[in-house]
Enzyme design. Structure first.
Site, PDB file in Angstrom:
ATOM      1  N   ASN A  53       7.127  13.842 -25.649  1.00 11.80           N
ATOM      2  CA  ASN A  53       7.080  15.230 -26.129  1.00 11.80           C
ATOM      3  C   ASN A  53       8.055  16.072 -25.314  1.00 11.80           C
ATOM      4  OD1 ASN A  53       5.717  18.119 -26.215  1.00 11.80           O
ATOM      5  ND2 ASN A  53       4.880  16.944 -27.899  1.00 11.80           N
ATOM      6  N   ALA A  54       8.621  17.107 -25.952  1.00 10.18           N
ATOM      7  CA  ALA A  54       9.537  18.007 -25.249  1.00 10.18           C
ATOM      8  C   ALA A  54       8.832  18.671 -24.064  1.00 10.18           C
ATOM      9  CB  ALA A  54      10.078  19.058 -26.213  1.00 10.18           C
ATOM     10  N   CYS A  61       1.105   7.265 -23.699  1.00 10.32           N
ATOM     11  CA  CYS A  61       1.530   5.879 -23.492  1.00 10.32           C
ATOM     12  C   CYS A  61       1.146   4.990 -24.677  1.00 10.32           C
ATOM     13  CB  CYS A  61       0.877   5.305 -22.237  1.00 10.32           C
ATOM     14  SG  CYS A  61       1.400   6.068 -20.698  1.00 10.32           S
ATOM     15  N   GLU A  63      -0.367   2.160 -24.725  1.00 13.81           N
ATOM     16  CA  GLU A  63      -1.717   1.593 -24.659  1.00 13.81           C
ATOM     17  C   GLU A  63      -2.730   2.553 -25.276  1.00 13.81           C
ATOM     18  OE1 GLU A  63       0.529   1.830 -22.283  1.00 13.81           O
ATOM     19  OE2 GLU A  63       0.323   0.276 -20.758  1.00 13.81           O
TER      20      GLU A  63
HETATM   21  N1  THU Z   1       4.535   4.275 -20.548  1.00  6.52           N
HETATM   22  C1  THU Z   1       3.725   3.587 -21.399  1.00  6.52           C
HETATM   23  O1  THU Z   1       3.744   3.815 -22.614  1.00  6.52           O
HETATM   24  N2  THU Z   1       2.895   2.657 -20.889  1.00  6.52           N
HETATM   25  C2  THU Z   1       2.875   2.272 -19.592  1.00  6.52           C
HETATM   26  O2  THU Z   1       2.090   1.404 -19.240  1.00  6.52           O
HETATM   27  C3  THU Z   1       3.782   2.903 -18.625  1.00  6.52           C
HETATM   28  C4  THU Z   1       4.543   4.076 -19.118  1.00  6.52           C
HETATM   29  C5  THU Z   1       5.471   5.262 -21.108  1.00  6.52           C
HETATM   30  C6  THU Z   1       5.198   6.687 -20.795  1.00  6.52           C
HETATM   31  C7  THU Z   1       6.567   7.301 -20.994  1.00  6.52           C
HETATM   32  O3  THU Z   1       6.765   7.558 -22.373  1.00  6.52           O
HETATM   33  C8  THU Z   1       7.523   6.195 -20.587  1.00  6.52           C
HETATM   34  O4  THU Z   1       6.764   5.003 -20.621  1.00  6.52           O
HETATM   35  C9  THU Z   1       8.107   6.383 -19.206  1.00  6.52           C
HETATM   36  O5  THU Z   1       7.129   6.626 -18.266  1.00  6.52           O
END
Ligand code: THU
Length: 140
Positions: A53-54, A61, A63
């Site tokens: 997001n901006a 994440c 997950e």
């Molecule tokens: N991110 C995830 O989607 N899962 C993780 O387990 C670690 C981090 C994402 C969050 C953000 O969009 C990008 O990775 C960098 O932190």
């Protein structure tokens, strides 16, 4: 082999779906793609990818997107999750995601973490988040 161990086909399927889900990541700010795929105890596959997001902290994440997707489809019981990134060694879920997943999973729930070459390491939620706080603690 535990009662909830995945078959070779199931493992191959969640890994491929997690790797494919990276293509759905919306990550224009970090450019760090993350794909995830859950398998439910009844054998359905539900994917997720990170959505940024901006307003940076608002991003979600992969997950949590996968679990949110699954829960909204009515799934309540999960066998495993695969998480894929473009780095090596494989990334491990962030602290917020560990707590989020802990809510909906047994201690033995396996998290398969895939690196950019498709190699994985695996750990249980109990290993990633020991001595955790959960729903039962509110009843104690
Ligand atoms: N991110 C995830 O989607 N899962 C993780 O387990 C670690 C981090 C994402 C969050 C953000 O969009 C990008 O990775 C960098 O932190």
């Amino acid at each position: 082999m535990s009662a909830h161990a995945l078959t070779e086909i199931e493992l191959q399927t969640i890994s491929q779906k997690a790797i494919d889900a990276k293509a759905k990541a919306y990550c224009p700010y970090s450019k760090f793609r993350v794909g995830a795929c859950l398998i439910t105890t009844s054998g359905e596959y539900i994917d997720g990818a990170n959505i940024e997001n901006a307003s940076y902290p608002v991003g979600v994440c992969a997950e949590r997107v996968a679990f949110g997707n699954a829960l909204m489809q009515g799934h309540k019981s999960f066998k495993a999750i695969a998480v894929a990134t473009d780095i090596k060694p494989a990334a491990s879920p962030c602290g917020m995601c560990r707590q989020f997943m802990r809510e909906f999973t047994p201690p033995s729930f396996p998290i398969y973490m895939y690196d950019k070459d498709g190699n994985y390491k695996v750990a249980t939620i109990q290993e990633l988040l020991p001595d955790s706080f959960g729903p039962d603690d509110l009843l104690a």
